[in-house]
Motif scaffolding. Structure first.
Motif, PDB file in Angstrom:
ATOM      1  N   LEU A 114     -17.754  47.228  25.417  1.00 27.11           N
ATOM      2  CA  LEU A 114     -18.794  48.111  24.894  1.00 27.11           C
ATOM      3  C   LEU A 114     -18.451  48.502  23.470  1.00 27.11           C
ATOM      4  O   LEU A 114     -17.271  48.626  23.120  1.00 27.11           O
ATOM      5  CB  LEU A 114     -18.906  49.390  25.725  1.00 27.11           C
ATOM      6  CG  LEU A 114     -19.498  49.303  27.122  1.00 27.11           C
ATOM      7  CD1 LEU A 114     -19.550  50.686  27.748  1.00 27.11           C
ATOM      8  CD2 LEU A 114     -20.891  48.690  27.104  1.00 27.11           C
ATOM      9  N   SER A 115     -19.491  48.755  22.692  1.00 29.49           N
ATOM     10  CA  SER A 115     -19.257  49.278  21.346  1.00 29.49           C
ATOM     11  C   SER A 115     -18.751  50.708  21.475  1.00 29.49           C
ATOM     12  O   SER A 115     -19.045  51.392  22.463  1.00 29.49           O
ATOM     13  CB  SER A 115     -20.547  49.240  20.518  1.00 29.49           C
ATOM     14  OG  SER A 115     -21.432  50.237  20.981  1.00 29.49           O
ATOM     15  N   PRO A 116     -17.996  51.193  20.498  1.00 26.79           N
ATOM     16  CA  PRO A 116     -17.517  52.574  20.565  1.00 26.79           C
ATOM     17  C   PRO A 116     -18.639  53.588  20.787  1.00 26.79           C
ATOM     18  O   PRO A 116     -18.454  54.579  21.488  1.00 26.79           O
ATOM     19  CB  PRO A 116     -16.823  52.775  19.219  1.00 26.79           C
ATOM     20  CG  PRO A 116     -16.332  51.401  18.863  1.00 26.79           C
ATOM     21  CD  PRO A 116     -17.430  50.476  19.340  1.00 26.79           C
ATOM     22  N   ASP A 117     -19.827  53.329  20.237  1.00 24.65           N
ATOM     23  CA  ASP A 117     -20.953  54.250  20.406  1.00 24.65           C
ATOM     24  C   ASP A 117     -21.480  54.299  21.838  1.00 24.65           C
ATOM     25  O   ASP A 117     -22.111  55.276  22.236  1.00 24.65           O
ATOM     26  CB  ASP A 117     -22.104  53.857  19.480  1.00 24.65           C
ATOM     27  CG  ASP A 117     -21.762  54.015  18.014  1.00 24.65           C
ATOM     28  OD1 ASP A 117     -20.844  54.798  17.687  1.00 24.65           O
ATOM     29  OD2 ASP A 117     -22.409  53.347  17.187  1.00 24.65           O
ATOM     30  N   GLU A 118     -21.241  53.261  22.618  1.00 23.28           N
ATOM     31  CA  GLU A 118     -21.753  53.189  23.989  1.00 23.28           C
ATOM     32  C   GLU A 118     -20.781  53.723  25.037  1.00 23.28           C
ATOM     33  O   GLU A 118     -21.146  53.856  26.203  1.00 23.28           O
ATOM     34  CB  GLU A 118     -22.076  51.732  24.340  1.00 23.28           C
ATOM     35  CG  GLU A 118     -23.150  51.118  23.486  1.00 23.28           C
ATOM     36  CD  GLU A 118     -23.283  49.625  23.738  1.00 23.28           C
ATOM     37  OE1 GLU A 118     -24.429  49.179  23.942  1.00 23.28           O
ATOM     38  OE2 GLU A 118     -22.256  48.912  23.748  1.00 23.28           O
ATOM     39  N   LEU A 119     -19.563  54.031  24.656  1.00 22.74           N
ATOM     40  CA  LEU A 119     -18.537  54.416  25.627  1.00 22.74           C
ATOM     41  C   LEU A 119     -18.908  55.665  26.414  1.00 22.74           C
ATOM     42  O   LEU A 119     -18.556  55.786  27.589  1.00 22.74           O
ATOM     43  CB  LEU A 119     -17.190  54.611  24.937  1.00 22.74           C
ATOM     44  CG  LEU A 119     -16.573  53.350  24.325  1.00 22.74           C
ATOM     45  CD1 LEU A 119     -15.298  53.711  23.570  1.00 22.74           C
ATOM     46  CD2 LEU A 119     -16.297  52.296  25.386  1.00 22.74           C
ATOM     47  N   PHE A 120     -19.622  56.611  25.797  1.00 24.32           N
ATOM     48  CA  PHE A 120     -19.974  57.854  26.477  1.00 24.32           C
ATOM     49  C   PHE A 120     -20.834  57.614  27.716  1.00 24.32           C
ATOM     50  O   PHE A 120     -20.882  58.452  28.614  1.00 24.32           O
ATOM     51  CB  PHE A 120     -20.696  58.817  25.531  1.00 24.32           C
ATOM     52  CG  PHE A 120     -19.767  59.576  24.627  1.00 24.32           C
ATOM     53  CD1 PHE A 120     -19.011  60.631  25.113  1.00 24.32           C
ATOM     54  CD2 PHE A 120     -19.635  59.225  23.304  1.00 24.32           C
ATOM     55  CE1 PHE A 120     -18.147  61.333  24.291  1.00 24.32           C
ATOM     56  CE2 PHE A 120     -18.775  59.923  22.459  1.00 24.32           C
ATOM     57  CZ  PHE A 120     -18.027  60.970  22.971  1.00 24.32           C
ATOM     58  N   VAL A 121     -21.505  56.487  27.787  1.00 20.15           N
ATOM     59  CA  VAL A 121     -22.345  56.174  28.942  1.00 20.15           C
ATOM     60  C   VAL A 121     -21.498  55.909  30.187  1.00 20.15           C
ATOM     61  O   VAL A 121     -21.875  56.275  31.298  1.00 20.15           O
ATOM     62  CB  VAL A 121     -23.238  54.945  28.638  1.00 20.15           C
ATOM     63  CG1 VAL A 121     -24.010  54.501  29.860  1.00 20.15           C
ATOM     64  CG2 VAL A 121     -24.165  55.240  27.474  1.00 20.15           C
TER      65      VAL A 121
END
Length: 153
Positions: A114-121
């Protein structure tokens, strides 16, 4: 009360940050908890955090790669215990290394990038903050000390 009773004895865990050629983060889905993590696990008695990473990577993913430099140390107190988490640099995985990944079915269900921006999901916020600090350390070369996933400075 004896002074020894007052000394912190936190559990330790160690993990490895792997990226792909696009800068995406390798995360794994554990069988024993609902949120995804970067590969890693508990440090056993008599084992260093680096040795734990080597053991866990072999067991969980069948990857025989030594962890690189230390990126992050995170003091992570939990409700039932205190924990120190270490994150080491695993570098960028090649296609050949990715093809060799074989999940240990007793502990992992799947893996993804995952991209770093998507990790929170997929990950707990504190874990994401730890991973983002590790990515930043790869860029700056300055290891991070965190408390509960946040810079302590």
């Amino acid at each position: 009360m004896d002074i020894v009773d007052n000394i912190a004895r936190p559990a330790a865990a160690a993990a490895v940050l792997f990226l792909d050629h696009d800068g995406q983060v390798l995360i794994v889905e554990p069988t024993y908890k609902p949120r995804w993590e970067i590969p890693g696990g508990e440090v056993e008695k008599g084992e260093t955090p680096r040795e734990a990473c080597t053991r866990v990577l072999h067991h969980q993913l069948r990857l025989d790669l030594p962890p690189g430099p230390l990126l992050v140390v995170d003091w992570a107190p939990l409700v039932r215990e205190e924990r120190v988490r270490f994150v080491f640099d695993g570098g960028t995985l090649t296609e050949a290394q990715l093809d060799r990944i074989e999940l240990a079915p007793d502990v992992l269900t799947s893996w993804a990038f995952l991209s770093p921006d998507e990790l929170f999901v997929m990950m707990e916020p504190r874990s994401v903050r730890r991973v983002l600090a590790a990515i930043d350390t790869r860029r700056t070369g300055v290891p991070a000390y965190l408390e509960s996933g946040l810079p302590a400075d």
